[in-house]
Enzyme design. Structure first.
Site, PDB file in Angstrom:
ATOM      1  N   SER A   9       0.833  -1.201   0.000  1.00  0.00           N
ATOM      2  CA  SER A   9       0.000   0.000   0.000  1.00  0.00           C
ATOM      3  C   SER A   9       0.871   1.255   0.000  1.00  0.00           C
ATOM      4  O   SER A   9       1.637   1.498   0.937  1.00  0.00           O
ATOM      5  CB  SER A   9      -0.909   0.012   1.236  1.00  0.00           C
ATOM      6  OG  SER A   9      -1.572   1.256   1.291  1.00  0.00           O
ATOM      7  N   HIS A  34      -1.285  -1.143  -4.356  1.00  0.00           N
ATOM      8  CA  HIS A  34      -2.563  -0.795  -3.707  1.00  0.00           C
ATOM      9  C   HIS A  34      -2.532   0.703  -3.397  1.00  0.00           C
ATOM     10  O   HIS A  34      -1.613   1.193  -2.743  1.00  0.00           O
ATOM     11  CB  HIS A  34      -2.736  -1.609  -2.426  1.00  0.00           C
ATOM     12  CG  HIS A  34      -4.044  -1.363  -1.738  1.00  0.00           C
ATOM     13  ND1 HIS A  34      -5.215  -1.984  -2.112  1.00  0.00           N
ATOM     14  CD2 HIS A  34      -4.373  -0.538  -0.710  1.00  0.00           C
ATOM     15  CE1 HIS A  34      -6.208  -1.568  -1.337  1.00  0.00           C
ATOM     16  NE2 HIS A  34      -5.716  -0.679  -0.484  1.00  0.00           N
ATOM     17  N   ASP A  36      -4.647   4.025  -1.981  1.00  0.00           N
ATOM     18  CA  ASP A  36      -5.766   4.454  -1.142  1.00  0.00           C
ATOM     19  C   ASP A  36      -6.113   5.913  -1.393  1.00  0.00           C
ATOM     20  O   ASP A  36      -5.309   6.802  -1.124  1.00  0.00           O
ATOM     21  CB  ASP A  36      -5.387   4.298   0.337  1.00  0.00           C
ATOM     22  CG  ASP A  36      -5.214   2.845   0.725  1.00  0.00           C
ATOM     23  OD1 ASP A  36      -6.161   2.077   0.547  1.00  0.00           O
ATOM     24  OD2 ASP A  36      -4.104   2.484   1.192  1.00  0.00           O
ATOM     25  N   MET A  38      -8.602   8.856  -0.225  1.00  0.00           N
ATOM     26  CA  MET A  38      -9.501   9.223   0.886  1.00  0.00           C
ATOM     27  C   MET A  38      -9.956  10.663   0.728  1.00  0.00           C
ATOM     28  O   MET A  38      -9.155  11.531   0.369  1.00  0.00           O
ATOM     29  CB  MET A  38      -8.760   9.103   2.216  1.00  0.00           C
ATOM     30  CG  MET A  38      -8.131   7.755   2.447  1.00  0.00           C
ATOM     31  SD  MET A  38      -7.232   7.761   4.007  1.00  0.00           S
ATOM     32  CE  MET A  38      -6.504   6.123   3.961  1.00  0.00           C
ATOM     33  N   HIS A  67      -8.259   1.765  -4.251  1.00  0.00           N
ATOM     34  CA  HIS A  67      -9.252   1.604  -3.176  1.00  0.00           C
ATOM     35  C   HIS A  67      -9.819   2.982  -2.850  1.00  0.00           C
ATOM     36  O   HIS A  67      -9.122   3.813  -2.264  1.00  0.00           O
ATOM     37  CB  HIS A  67      -8.526   0.974  -1.964  1.00  0.00           C
ATOM     38  CG  HIS A  67      -9.359   0.852  -0.737  1.00  0.00           C
ATOM     39  ND1 HIS A  67      -8.809   0.571   0.496  1.00  0.00           N
ATOM     40  CD2 HIS A  67     -10.698   0.957  -0.524  1.00  0.00           C
ATOM     41  CE1 HIS A  67      -9.764   0.510   1.400  1.00  0.00           C
ATOM     42  NE2 HIS A  67     -10.915   0.751   0.816  1.00  0.00           N
ATOM     43  N   MET A  69     -11.951   5.433  -0.828  1.00  0.00           N
ATOM     44  CA  MET A  69     -12.658   5.676   0.431  1.00  0.00           C
ATOM     45  C   MET A  69     -13.272   7.058   0.323  1.00  0.00           C
ATOM     46  O   MET A  69     -12.846   8.016   0.967  1.00  0.00           O
ATOM     47  CB  MET A  69     -11.680   5.566   1.605  1.00  0.00           C
ATOM     48  CG  MET A  69     -11.333   4.120   1.932  1.00  0.00           C
ATOM     49  SD  MET A  69      -9.789   3.943   2.835  1.00  0.00           S
ATOM     50  CE  MET A  69      -8.655   3.890   1.450  1.00  0.00           C
ATOM     51  N   MET A 138     -11.955  -5.026   4.994  1.00  0.00           N
ATOM     52  CA  MET A 138     -11.156  -4.134   5.831  1.00  0.00           C
ATOM     53  C   MET A 138     -10.906  -4.811   7.178  1.00  0.00           C
ATOM     54  O   MET A 138     -11.849  -5.156   7.895  1.00  0.00           O
ATOM     55  CB  MET A 138     -11.879  -2.792   6.048  1.00  0.00           C
ATOM     56  CG  MET A 138     -12.020  -1.931   4.807  1.00  0.00           C
ATOM     57  SD  MET A 138     -10.465  -1.623   3.935  1.00  0.00           S
ATOM     58  CE  MET A 138      -9.469  -0.870   5.223  1.00  0.00           C
ATOM     59  N   ASP A 176      -7.177  -5.989   3.876  1.00  0.00           N
ATOM     60  CA  ASP A 176      -6.553  -4.662   3.925  1.00  0.00           C
ATOM     61  C   ASP A 176      -6.549  -4.106   5.348  1.00  0.00           C
ATOM     62  O   ASP A 176      -7.590  -3.756   5.888  1.00  0.00           O
ATOM     63  CB  ASP A 176      -7.330  -3.728   2.979  1.00  0.00           C
ATOM     64  CG  ASP A 176      -6.650  -2.389   2.797  1.00  0.00           C
ATOM     65  OD1 ASP A 176      -5.515  -2.215   3.284  1.00  0.00           O
ATOM     66  OD2 ASP A 176      -7.262  -1.518   2.154  1.00  0.00           O
TER      67      ASP A 176
HETATM   68  C1  DX5 Z   1      -6.475   1.976   5.360  1.00  0.00           C
HETATM   69  C2  DX5 Z   1      -6.010   1.625   3.977  1.00  0.00           C
HETATM   70  C3  DX5 Z   1      -4.962   0.571   3.926  1.00  0.00           C
HETATM   71  C4  DX5 Z   1      -3.680   0.950   4.612  1.00  0.00           C
HETATM   72  C5  DX5 Z   1      -3.075  -0.308   5.151  1.00  0.00           C
HETATM   73  O1  DX5 Z   1      -7.600   2.787   5.273  1.00  0.00           O
HETATM   74  O2  DX5 Z   1      -7.094   1.150   3.193  1.00  0.00           O
HETATM   75  O3  DX5 Z   1      -4.703   0.163   2.582  1.00  0.00           O
HETATM   76  O4  DX5 Z   1      -2.760   1.582   3.757  1.00  0.00           O
HETATM   77  O5  DX5 Z   1      -1.969   0.037   5.898  1.00  0.00           O
HETATM   78  P1  DX5 Z   1      -1.337  -0.931   6.989  1.00  0.00           P
HETATM   79  O6  DX5 Z   1      -0.867  -2.151   6.262  1.00  0.00           O
HETATM   80  O7  DX5 Z   1      -0.258  -0.104   7.579  1.00  0.00           O
HETATM   81  O8  DX5 Z   1      -2.435  -1.265   7.973  1.00  0.00           O
HETATM   82 ZN    ZN Z   2      -6.681   0.222   1.176  1.00  0.00          ZN
END
Ligand code: DX5
Ligand code: ZN
Length: 220
Positions: A9, A34, A36, A38, A67, A69, A138, A176
């Site tokens: 990620s 991956h 993210d 947000m 991903h 969010m 999640m 994740d």
């Molecule tokens: C959290 C993200 C994850 C995050 C995971 O909202 O969706 O992808 O980057 O990070 P770690 O592996 O540090 O929990």
């Molecule tokens: Zn994620």
């Protein structure tokens, strides 16, 4: 058995050295990037948006797993396709018309993913599972990297694996949040196909070696 996939990620990367970290993943044994996104509304944090994604995809040479969010993700499906997303995952909790969102993602030629918050039962996907290429379970509350893995996730993986089999679907199960080499073997044994790892990879002294360690677990 098919080899399981590792998806570092980017959220945990050093954004001041983003190209370096992207190249590290390119040359590693990882399978996917991956990424993210947000919006500060669906989750209590803002990560990065389109210009940064574009910078990542211009250097990345592996599958781009995005991903989202964000609320009302339908607004940006075409945009993420244009920016290079191969997989586009929306949150169940952010979609009023999930079936329509999934169709729109597939219509753009991307794999359609659905992410479930820790409180959302996998059973809510019973009627859409054949339209879903990837379920992202999640295993932390979304919004931040570096959180502690929620143990109940194993139970959700097993229930989801059973649902996928019963329906004759080919959906991948992605985990994740809080993934490490300690919980990876049990996640794979429970039926996971893709392991996302942020902090465990990027905070390691040797990220390449850490990815290799995860990939070895995935190959067993
Ligand atoms: C959290 C993200 C994850 C995050 C995971 O909202 O969706 O992808 O980057 O990070 P770690 O592996 O540090 O929990
Ligand atoms: Zn994620």
């Amino acid at each position: 058995m098919k080899s399981k996939l590792i998806a570092p990620s980017i959220l945990a990367a050093d954004f001041g050295n983003l190209q370096r970290d992207v190249e590290m993943i390119n040359k590693s044994e990882a399978d996917w990037f991956h990424i993210d996104i947000m919006d500060g509304v669906f989750v209590p944090n803002i990560s990065f948006g389109m210009p940064v994604l574009e910078a990542i995809t211009s250097h990345a040479r592996k599958t781009i797993d995005v991903h989202l969010m964000i609320v009302d993700p339908d607004r940006y499906i075409k945009t993420f396709k244009a920016l290079g997303a191969d997989n586009l995952t929306v949150h169940y909790e952010a979609c009023t018309h999930l079936h329509r969102s999934l169709q729109a993602i597939r219509a753009e030629g991307m794999k359609a993913g659905v992410a479930l918050n820790p409180h959302t039962p996998v059973e809510l996907l019973e009627d859409t599972i054949k339209e879903i290429d990837l379920v992202c379970l999640m295993s932390v509350n979304p919004g931040f990297g570096g959180q502690k893995f929620i143990e109940h996730t194993y139970n959700k993986v097993r229930r989801l694996r059973d649902m996928i089999q019963r329906n004759g679907a080919s959906t991948l199960i992605e985990i994740d949040g809080g993934v490490t080499s300690t919980n990876a073997p049990a996640l794979i044994a429970a039926g996971a196909d893709v392991l996302v790892a942020g902090s465990f990879v990027f905070k390691a002294t040797d990220p390449l070696e850490t990815i290799k360690e995860l990939k070895n677990i995935a190959n067993t």
